[in-house]
Write an enzyme that holds these catalytic residues in place. Structure first.
Site, PDB file in Angstrom:
ATOM      1  N   SER A   1      22.148  76.125  14.757  1.00  0.00           N
ATOM      2  CA  SER A   1      21.966  76.607  13.394  1.00  0.00           C
ATOM      3  C   SER A   1      22.577  75.717  12.330  1.00  0.00           C
ATOM      4  O   SER A   1      22.363  75.926  11.149  1.00  0.00           O
ATOM      5  CB  SER A   1      22.566  78.012  13.272  1.00  0.00           C
TER       6      SER A   1
ATOM      7  N   SER B   1      25.290  75.501  18.294  1.00  0.00           N
ATOM      8  CA  SER B   1      24.791  75.257  16.938  1.00  0.00           C
ATOM      9  C   SER B   1      25.290  73.980  16.281  1.00  0.00           C
ATOM     10  O   SER B   1      24.783  73.593  15.233  1.00  0.00           O
ATOM     11  CB  SER B   1      25.121  76.450  16.035  1.00  0.00           C
TER      12      SER B   1
ATOM     13  N   LYS C   1      28.203  73.783   5.926  1.00  0.00           N
ATOM     14  CA  LYS C   1      27.245  74.775   6.420  1.00  0.00           C
ATOM     15  C   LYS C   1      27.363  76.065   5.617  1.00  0.00           C
ATOM     16  O   LYS C   1      28.474  76.525   5.321  1.00  0.00           O
ATOM     17  CB  LYS C   1      27.514  75.033   7.906  1.00  0.00           C
TER      18      LYS C   1
END
Length: 446
Positions: free
Chosen positions: A151, A175, A77
């Site tokens: 996210s 997320s 990420k």
């Protein structure tokens, strides 16, 4: 010809350790998959093709037999530092400066033999439950008209599309669990302090945790053991657990739709047949949970945005941070979080695991949400993902586990929550669900 795309991390690592395949071959196949499909999926902000192949070759100088993730491609990420790459956090306001060192979780994955193939797309500053922005849009590989979620949307999309068998993400208000639920993956948000955090400026007041995204419980268990630096423990012998099932939304006024309530009840029925003590029971969520969640969500963004040029932030991010600035002082006290833990602790003294729907409805359409207004984003996020925030506020472990399908054919999912220190128990229950109700590993994009 054997292909390694679509194989699990556990399978790949075993083959590399046994020298049945070279790390370069595995990594090259996944890079080819990325090149072929990522234009449609949008999982990656940047792909490290040359660097990843070089790092795969370098593994041959190490003792492959000692590496739990030998030769396994991993996606990271884009809010965690990868040496030699910029960490952009989905924003035009962040510097395009290569990191000098790996984040500790990335370093642990590399030490275990994993190869970082790229950094994945996120919404700006990892704020929202949809992933789109100036660096790209991550779509759900099972339904490209829908967002992958957020996210950690790019990380989830990469795994669901077979571009990497595992991915590293993090979870401050859901997320990891939200995109995992959208994309048919297993995700574990560890309890506070189990895996090193170091996310943004203060981990959203200690609510954000790093964790794995994987296609199987076995892979999630393996990756978690590396991230937590515990050494891999085998699955425990089946234990009879007290499991509460609740389909009530923690946030007042948000309705959970039938596919998700049905999935939770069916999962509960299977676990009861397997011998667990399962009963309907709703946690005593307080009415103030909605406002507390909003205060912490916005305040975390306010802190992360402090050093950035607001003119280079999207409007929804600027508004989110502006709203949050008025809450920062109060949130830092931790009073509401402690009150929530005290309120919910007796429930978890009676129940080992809480089983809930993972989402309230299917993910929103994949559109330019970053160009839409703040309130419209807030309402869309809250309407489909109200189930996750309480467990960031408490700091307790929680998982998303695939279970069944939606009417569209996209994956459905349930959430498992436990008391502090119950990560192994959650993984064990998730593993039972995987056996009782097997799911497809990756989306078909061909």
């Amino acid at each position: 010809m054997t292909t390694w795309v679509g194989r699990t991390a556990t399978e790949i690592a075993a083959a590399v350790r046994e020298q049945r395949v070279a790390p370069r071959e595995v990594v090259a196949e996944h890079l080819a998959r990325i090149e072929r499909f990522d234009g449609r999926v949008g999982a990656f902000r940047t792909v490290r093709a040359e660097a990843a192949l070089a790092e795969a070759d370098e593994l041959l100088s190490r003792d492959l037999g000692s590496l739990p993730l030998a030769g396994v491609p991993v996606a990271v990420k884009d809010n965690l530092a990868v040496r030699g790459e910029a960490t952009r956090m989905g924003s035009a306001a962040t510097p395009d400066t290569p990191a000098d060192e790996d984040h500790i979780t990335v370093a642990r994955l590399r030490a275990a033999g994993a190869v970082v193939v790229g950094l994945t797309n996120v919404p700006e500053l990892c704020v929202f439950g949809t992933t789109e922005g100036v660096h790209g849009t991550a779509r759900n590989p099972w339904d490209l008209s829908r967002t992958a979620g957020g996210s950690s949307g790019g990380s989830a999309a990469a795994v669901a599309a077979g571009m990497a068998p595992i991915a590293l993400g993090n979870d401050g208000m859901g997320s990891l669990r939200i995109p995992a639920a959208n994309c048919g993956l297993v995700a574990l948000k560890p309890g506070h302090g189990v895996v090193p955090a170091g996310i943004g400026h203060g981990d959203w007041f200690g609510m954000s945790e790093n964790g794995p995204l994987a296609t199987t419980v076995e892979d999630a268990r393996l990756m978690f053991s590396v991230l937590a630096d515990t050494g891999q423990a085998p699955p425990a012998e089946p234990a009879t657990r007290a499991i509460a099932v609740s389909v009530r939304s923690p946030l007042a006024g948000v309705r959970v739709t039938r596919p998700y309530t049905t999935a939770a009840r069916q999962a509960a029925a299977l676990l009861a047949e397997a011998g667990h003590r399962v009963r309907p029971a709703d946690p005593p969520y307080p009415l103030w949970l909605s406002t507390t969640s909003l205060a912490h969500w916005t305040a975390g963004t306010a802190v992360d945005a402090e050093d950035l040029d607001p003119r280079r932030l999207a409007r929804r991010t600027r508004v989110h941070a502006a709203v949050g600035r008025r809450f920062v002082t109060g949130v830092r006290t931790g009073v509401r979080r402690e009150q929530l833990r005290a309120r919910l602790a007796p429930f978890f003294a009676e129940h080992d695991v809480l089983l809930t729907p993972a989402l309230a409805r299917r993910s929103p359409a994949s559109v330019a949400w970053h160009e839409r207004g703040w309130l419209r984003n807030i309402l869309a996020n809250t309407a489909y993902s109200p189930m996750t925030p309480p467990w960031n506020l408490t700091g307790w472990p929680a998982m998303a586990v695939p279970f069944g399908t939606l009417p569209s054919g996209a994956p459905c999912a349930v959430q498992l929550v436990g008391r502090p220190g119950s990560e192994a128990a959650l993984l064990d229950v998730a593993g039972q669900l995987e056996v009782l109700n097997p799911w497809r590993r990756t989306a078909g994009l061909d």
